[in-house]
Design a protein around this motif. Structure first.
Motif, PDB file in Angstrom:
ATOM      1  N   LEU A 175       0.829  -1.198   0.000  1.00  0.00           N
ATOM      2  CA  LEU A 175       0.000   0.000   0.000  1.00  0.00           C
ATOM      3  C   LEU A 175       0.864   1.248   0.000  1.00  0.00           C
ATOM      4  O   LEU A 175       1.708   1.430   0.872  1.00  0.00           O
ATOM      5  N   ALA A 176       0.632   2.100  -0.984  1.00  0.00           N
ATOM      6  CA  ALA A 176       1.250   3.426  -1.021  1.00  0.00           C
ATOM      7  C   ALA A 176       0.116   4.432  -0.883  1.00  0.00           C
ATOM      8  O   ALA A 176      -0.769   4.501  -1.733  1.00  0.00           O
ATOM      9  N   THR A 177       0.118   5.165   0.210  1.00  0.00           N
ATOM     10  CA  THR A 177      -0.929   6.153   0.451  1.00  0.00           C
ATOM     11  C   THR A 177      -0.376   7.288   1.285  1.00  0.00           C
ATOM     12  O   THR A 177       0.601   7.125   2.007  1.00  0.00           O
ATOM     13  N   ASN A 178      -1.041   8.415   1.188  1.00  0.00           N
ATOM     14  CA  ASN A 178      -0.677   9.565   2.000  1.00  0.00           C
ATOM     15  C   ASN A 178      -1.661   9.764   3.148  1.00  0.00           C
ATOM     16  O   ASN A 178      -1.624  10.771   3.828  1.00  0.00           O
ATOM     17  N   ASP A 179      -2.534   8.790   3.359  1.00  0.00           N
ATOM     18  CA  ASP A 179      -3.625   8.961   4.305  1.00  0.00           C
ATOM     19  C   ASP A 179      -3.583   7.907   5.414  1.00  0.00           C
ATOM     20  O   ASP A 179      -3.703   6.714   5.135  1.00  0.00           O
ATOM     21  N   PRO A 180      -3.431   8.326   6.676  1.00  0.00           N
ATOM     22  CA  PRO A 180      -3.379   7.354   7.775  1.00  0.00           C
ATOM     23  C   PRO A 180      -4.687   6.585   7.963  1.00  0.00           C
ATOM     24  O   PRO A 180      -4.671   5.435   8.404  1.00  0.00           O
ATOM     25  N   VAL A 181      -5.818   7.172   7.600  1.00  0.00           N
ATOM     26  CA  VAL A 181      -7.100   6.459   7.713  1.00  0.00           C
ATOM     27  C   VAL A 181      -7.140   5.304   6.712  1.00  0.00           C
ATOM     28  O   VAL A 181      -7.614   4.213   7.029  1.00  0.00           O
ATOM     29  N   VAL A 182      -6.634   5.530   5.520  1.00  0.00           N
ATOM     30  CA  VAL A 182      -6.571   4.466   4.517  1.00  0.00           C
ATOM     31  C   VAL A 182      -5.678   3.335   5.020  1.00  0.00           C
ATOM     32  O   VAL A 182      -6.008   2.156   4.879  1.00  0.00           O
ATOM     33  N   ARG A 183      -4.560   3.691   5.638  1.00  0.00           N
ATOM     34  CA  ARG A 183      -3.674   2.665   6.210  1.00  0.00           C
ATOM     35  C   ARG A 183      -4.402   1.822   7.252  1.00  0.00           C
ATOM     36  O   ARG A 183      -4.280   0.599   7.261  1.00  0.00           O
ATOM     37  N   GLU A 184      -5.150   2.475   8.116  1.00  0.00           N
ATOM     38  CA  GLU A 184      -5.896   1.757   9.151  1.00  0.00           C
ATOM     39  C   GLU A 184      -6.923   0.817   8.547  1.00  0.00           C
ATOM     40  O   GLU A 184      -7.054  -0.331   8.970  1.00  0.00           O
ATOM     41  N   ARG A 185      -7.660   1.288   7.543  1.00  0.00           N
ATOM     42  CA  ARG A 185      -8.680   0.463   6.877  1.00  0.00           C
ATOM     43  C   ARG A 185      -8.027  -0.739   6.180  1.00  0.00           C
ATOM     44  O   ARG A 185      -8.549  -1.840   6.203  1.00  0.00           O
ATOM     45  N   ALA A 186      -6.875  -0.499   5.559  1.00  0.00           N
ATOM     46  CA  ALA A 186      -6.170  -1.579   4.870  1.00  0.00           C
ATOM     47  C   ALA A 186      -5.659  -2.621   5.860  1.00  0.00           C
ATOM     48  O   ALA A 186      -5.713  -3.828   5.576  1.00  0.00           O
ATOM     49  N   LEU A 187      -5.195  -2.183   7.008  1.00  0.00           N
ATOM     50  CA  LEU A 187      -4.731  -3.128   8.020  1.00  0.00           C
ATOM     51  C   LEU A 187      -5.885  -4.014   8.497  1.00  0.00           C
ATOM     52  O   LEU A 187      -5.716  -5.224   8.677  1.00  0.00           O
ATOM     53  N   ILE A 188      -7.052  -3.434   8.654  1.00  0.00           N
ATOM     54  CA  ILE A 188      -8.239  -4.213   9.041  1.00  0.00           C
ATOM     55  C   ILE A 188      -8.573  -5.233   7.946  1.00  0.00           C
ATOM     56  O   ILE A 188      -8.868  -6.389   8.225  1.00  0.00           O
ATOM     57  N   VAL A 248      13.576  14.047   1.621  1.00  0.00           N
ATOM     58  CA  VAL A 248      13.192  12.796   2.280  1.00  0.00           C
ATOM     59  C   VAL A 248      11.886  12.279   1.701  1.00  0.00           C
ATOM     60  O   VAL A 248      11.762  11.092   1.365  1.00  0.00           O
ATOM     61  N   ASN A 249      10.883  13.146   1.571  1.00  0.00           N
ATOM     62  CA  ASN A 249       9.618  12.718   0.982  1.00  0.00           C
ATOM     63  C   ASN A 249       9.806  12.252  -0.451  1.00  0.00           C
ATOM     64  O   ASN A 249       9.172  11.284  -0.881  1.00  0.00           O
ATOM     65  N   SER A 250      10.670  12.916  -1.195  1.00  0.00           N
ATOM     66  CA  SER A 250      10.934  12.506  -2.575  1.00  0.00           C
ATOM     67  C   SER A 250      11.567  11.114  -2.622  1.00  0.00           C
ATOM     68  O   SER A 250      11.208  10.286  -3.461  1.00  0.00           O
ATOM     69  N   GLU A 251      12.487  10.847  -1.715  1.00  0.00           N
ATOM     70  CA  GLU A 251      13.120   9.533  -1.663  1.00  0.00           C
ATOM     71  C   GLU A 251      12.114   8.444  -1.326  1.00  0.00           C
ATOM     72  O   GLU A 251      12.128   7.367  -1.927  1.00  0.00           O
ATOM     73  N   HIS A 252      11.236   8.699  -0.373  1.00  0.00           N
ATOM     74  CA  HIS A 252      10.207   7.722  -0.007  1.00  0.00           C
ATOM     75  C   HIS A 252       9.241   7.496  -1.163  1.00  0.00           C
ATOM     76  O   HIS A 252       8.814   6.363  -1.411  1.00  0.00           O
ATOM     77  N   ALA A 253       8.898   8.564  -1.865  1.00  0.00           N
ATOM     78  CA  ALA A 253       7.989   8.449  -3.004  1.00  0.00           C
ATOM     79  C   ALA A 253       8.610   7.586  -4.103  1.00  0.00           C
ATOM     80  O   ALA A 253       7.936   6.716  -4.671  1.00  0.00           O
ATOM     81  N   ILE A 254       9.881   7.792  -4.391  1.00  0.00           N
ATOM     82  CA  ILE A 254      10.558   6.995  -5.413  1.00  0.00           C
ATOM     83  C   ILE A 254      10.604   5.529  -5.000  1.00  0.00           C
ATOM     84  O   ILE A 254      10.355   4.633  -5.812  1.00  0.00           O
ATOM     85  N   ALA A 255      10.894   5.278  -3.738  1.00  0.00           N
ATOM     86  CA  ALA A 255      10.921   3.896  -3.242  1.00  0.00           C
ATOM     87  C   ALA A 255       9.546   3.255  -3.365  1.00  0.00           C
ATOM     88  O   ALA A 255       9.429   2.107  -3.825  1.00  0.00           O
ATOM     89  N   ASP A 256       8.498   3.975  -2.990  1.00  0.00           N
ATOM     90  CA  ASP A 256       7.136   3.444  -3.112  1.00  0.00           C
ATOM     91  C   ASP A 256       6.787   3.150  -4.566  1.00  0.00           C
ATOM     92  O   ASP A 256       6.209   2.102  -4.882  1.00  0.00           O
ATOM     93  N   MET A 257       7.130   4.060  -5.473  1.00  0.00           N
ATOM     94  CA  MET A 257       6.839   3.832  -6.893  1.00  0.00           C
ATOM     95  C   MET A 257       7.574   2.600  -7.413  1.00  0.00           C
ATOM     96  O   MET A 257       7.017   1.813  -8.175  1.00  0.00           O
ATOM     97  N   ARG A 258       8.824   2.435  -6.985  1.00  0.00           N
ATOM     98  CA  ARG A 258       9.593   1.275  -7.440  1.00  0.00           C
ATOM     99  C   ARG A 258       8.980  -0.026  -6.934  1.00  0.00           C
ATOM    100  O   ARG A 258       8.865  -1.003  -7.678  1.00  0.00           O
ATOM    101  N   ILE A 259       8.584  -0.043  -5.670  1.00  0.00           N
ATOM    102  CA  ILE A 259       7.960  -1.256  -5.123  1.00  0.00           C
ATOM    103  C   ILE A 259       6.640  -1.533  -5.836  1.00  0.00           C
ATOM    104  O   ILE A 259       6.354  -2.677  -6.207  1.00  0.00           O
ATOM    105  N   LEU A 260       5.830  -0.505  -6.044  1.00  0.00           N
ATOM    106  CA  LEU A 260       4.575  -0.682  -6.786  1.00  0.00           C
ATOM    107  C   LEU A 260       4.849  -1.279  -8.168  1.00  0.00           C
ATOM    108  O   LEU A 260       4.112  -2.166  -8.623  1.00  0.00           O
ATOM    109  N   SER A 261       5.872  -0.789  -8.822  1.00  0.00           N
ATOM    110  CA  SER A 261       6.177  -1.243 -10.184  1.00  0.00           C
ATOM    111  C   SER A 261       6.543  -2.721 -10.236  1.00  0.00           C
ATOM    112  O   SER A 261       6.422  -3.355 -11.276  1.00  0.00           O
TER     113      SER A 261
END
Length: 117
Positions: free
Chosen positions: A43-56, A76-89
């Motif tokens: 899961l790549a999201t910017n929303d903590p509520v989405v994270r909680e729902r996904a964990l459930i 730092v945010n750019s690095e995390h975003a690139i890592a998330d995009m790579r994992i998604l890919s």
């Protein structure tokens, strides 16, 4: 080779609005494209509520990055975003937010056609 994986990229923002129905649509889509119930979800999201729902929903099958990517104004945010995009890919299937360049880049990098919600 490992377990089947589905990448979910769920973008929410004040201007786009947020609804639990929309999040549930992502979850339903992941269920429909999965070959069985043992799949992993990144899961790549910017929303903590989405994270909680996904964990459930997914429990111990859920993988999230350790950091929340909520802004675009730091290295730092750019690095995390690139890592998330790579994992998604690298996921077997992608379910991405409509109109999101983040999701578009991830699927282009991995050359797999996403499901757009």
């Amino acid at each position: 080779e490992g377990r089947f994986s589905i990448g979910l990229q769920i973008r929410s923002s004040e201007e786009w609005g947020y609804s639990l129905e929309r999040v549930e649509a992502f979850f339903r889509c992941s269920d429909l494209v999965a070959p069985d119930d043992s799949y992993l979800v990144f899961l790549a999201t910017n929303d903590p509520v989405v994270r909680e729902r996904a964990l459930i929903k997914y429990g111990d099958r859920l993988i999230v990055s350790s950091e929340s990517v909520s802004g675009r104004d730091s290295d730092v945010n750019s690095e995390h975003a690139i890592a998330d995009m790579r994992i998604l890919s690298r996921c077997d299937e992608l379910v991405v937010s409509s109109g999101s360049t983040f999701g578009s880049f991830a699927h282009g990098w991995g050359s797999n056609t996403p499901y757009v919600v």
